[in-house]
Design a protein around this motif. Sequence first.
Motif, short mmCIF file in Angstrom:
data_model
loop_
_atom_site.label_atom_id
_atom_site.label_comp_id
_atom_site.label_asym_id
_atom_site.label_seq_id
_atom_site.Cartn_x
_atom_site.Cartn_y
_atom_site.Cartn_z
N TRP A 11 0.83 -1.21 0.00
CA TRP A 11 0.00 0.00 0.00
C TRP A 11 0.86 1.26 0.00
CZ3 TRP A 11 -4.23 2.12 -1.28
CH2 TRP A 11 -4.67 3.31 -0.70
N ASN A 12 1.93 1.26 0.79
CA ASN A 12 2.81 2.43 0.84
C ASN A 12 3.48 2.69 -0.51
OD1 ASN A 12 2.25 3.02 3.51
ND2 ASN A 12 3.86 1.67 4.27
N TYR A 13 3.88 1.62 -1.19
CA TYR A 13 4.46 1.78 -2.52
C TYR A 13 3.43 2.34 -3.50
CZ TYR A 13 8.70 -0.74 -1.18
OH TYR A 13 9.87 -1.13 -0.58
N ARG A 14 2.19 1.89 -3.37
CA ARG A 14 1.13 2.41 -4.26
C ARG A 14 0.92 3.91 -4.03
NH1 ARG A 14 -1.17 -2.99 -3.53
NH2 ARG A 14 -1.17 -3.92 -5.61
N LEU A 15 0.97 4.32 -2.77
CA LEU A 15 0.84 5.75 -2.47
C LEU A 15 2.03 6.53 -3.03
CD1 LEU A 15 -0.50 5.66 1.19
CD2 LEU A 15 -1.76 6.25 -0.89
N THR A 16 3.21 5.96 -2.95
CA THR A 16 4.41 6.59 -3.51
C THR A 16 4.27 6.74 -5.02
OG1 THR A 16 5.77 5.63 -1.77
CG2 THR A 16 6.91 6.40 -3.74
N ILE A 17 3.79 5.69 -5.68
CA ILE A 17 3.58 5.75 -7.13
C ILE A 17 2.61 6.87 -7.47
CG2 ILE A 17 2.61 4.53 -9.13
CD1 ILE A 17 3.60 1.91 -7.81
N GLU A 18 1.51 6.94 -6.73
CA GLU A 18 0.49 7.96 -6.99
C GLU A 18 1.08 9.37 -6.83
OE1 GLU A 18 -4.09 9.04 -5.68
OE2 GLU A 18 -3.09 7.33 -4.76
N LYS A 19 1.82 9.59 -5.76
CA LYS A 19 2.42 10.91 -5.53
C LYS A 19 3.43 11.27 -6.61
CE LYS A 19 1.92 10.68 -0.54
NZ LYS A 19 2.60 10.43 0.73
N MET A 20 4.27 10.32 -6.98
CA MET A 20 5.30 10.59 -7.99
C MET A 20 4.69 10.81 -9.37
SD MET A 20 8.41 8.10 -6.72
CE MET A 20 9.73 8.89 -7.65
N ARG A 21 3.59 10.13 -9.66
CA ARG A 21 2.91 10.35 -10.95
C ARG A 21 2.30 11.75 -11.00
NH1 ARG A 21 3.82 8.13 -15.40
NH2 ARG A 21 1.67 8.24 -16.07
N LYS A 22 1.81 12.26 -9.86
CA LYS A 22 1.21 13.60 -9.82
C LYS A 22 2.24 14.69 -10.09
CE LYS A 22 -2.82 12.77 -6.98
NZ LYS A 22 -3.49 12.97 -5.70
N VAL A 23 3.48 14.47 -9.63
CA VAL A 23 4.52 15.46 -9.90
C VAL A 23 5.27 15.16 -11.20
CG1 VAL A 23 4.82 16.12 -7.49
CG2 VAL A 23 6.23 14.29 -8.45
N LYS A 24 4.74 14.21 -11.97
CA LYS A 24 5.23 13.85 -13.30
C LYS A 24 6.67 13.33 -13.31
CE LYS A 24 2.11 17.01 -15.65
NZ LYS A 24 1.00 16.19 -15.76
N ASP A 25 7.02 12.51 -12.30
CA ASP A 25 8.31 11.83 -12.34
C ASP A 25 8.27 10.75 -13.41
OD1 ASP A 25 9.75 13.17 -10.39
OD2 ASP A 25 8.90 11.97 -8.76
N THR A 26 9.44 10.39 -13.93
CA THR A 26 9.50 9.37 -14.98
C THR A 26 9.22 8.00 -14.39
OG1 THR A 26 11.85 8.96 -14.67
CG2 THR A 26 11.24 10.71 -16.24
N ARG A 27 8.82 7.10 -15.27
CA ARG A 27 8.52 5.74 -14.82
C ARG A 27 9.79 5.06 -14.31
NH1 ARG A 27 4.75 5.64 -19.70
NH2 ARG A 27 2.72 5.89 -18.70
N ALA A 28 10.90 5.33 -14.95
CA ALA A 28 12.16 4.73 -14.51
C ALA A 28 12.52 5.19 -13.10
CB ALA A 28 13.28 5.09 -15.48
N LYS A 29 12.30 6.45 -12.82
CA LYS A 29 12.61 6.99 -11.50
C LYS A 29 11.68 6.40 -10.43
CE LYS A 29 13.35 11.39 -9.16
NZ LYS A 29 13.29 12.85 -9.27
N ILE A 30 10.41 6.23 -10.79
CA ILE A 30 9.45 5.64 -9.85
C ILE A 30 9.82 4.19 -9.57
CG2 ILE A 30 7.04 5.01 -9.50
CD1 ILE A 30 6.29 7.39 -11.32
N ALA A 31 10.14 3.43 -10.63
CA ALA A 31 10.51 2.03 -10.47
C ALA A 31 11.73 1.89 -9.57
CB ALA A 31 10.76 1.40 -11.83
N GLU A 32 12.70 2.76 -9.76
CA GLU A 32 13.90 2.72 -8.93
C GLU A 32 13.57 3.09 -7.48
OE1 GLU A 32 18.18 4.98 -8.64
OE2 GLU A 32 17.21 4.84 -10.61
N ALA A 33 12.67 4.04 -7.28
CA ALA A 33 12.32 4.49 -5.93
C ALA A 33 11.64 3.39 -5.11
CB ALA A 33 11.42 5.72 -6.00
#
Length: 139
Positions: A11-33
Amino acid sequence: MNKKGSTHITWNYRLTIEKMRKVKDTRAKIAEAIGVCERTLYYELERGKCVQQTTEYEFAERYCADVAKRKYQEHLREKGLDIKLENDHKFAKKVEELIVDHGFSPAATLKAIEVDEEEYSTNICESTLYNYIYRGVCF
């Protein structure tokens, strides 16, 4: 980069994905995070895709952690439990023979197998056998 041994997105990772997508981080950066490969992230983004209304009253497709979690849990419910009989074909054949050919009840079948001299690797209770029959898993 994958974290070895980690197979599910929490769940925490899903929230991180949602936040990072809102600030338009790249998919590669999200996957690494969150420590998953990009392919896993693509699957997760597809799972959590939903249509939301923006502040400008326009509709846009976005990732939603709630939707992703709900779909993930629905998938787990549909998957169901493992069947104990699927690896012990000898036991399943004996149960089927006693119930179908000889007309034994499930309780009588389990008692007959218990009394039988042969050793089976499977041991199930009466209610499990009734559940298998009711669900159509066997017989």
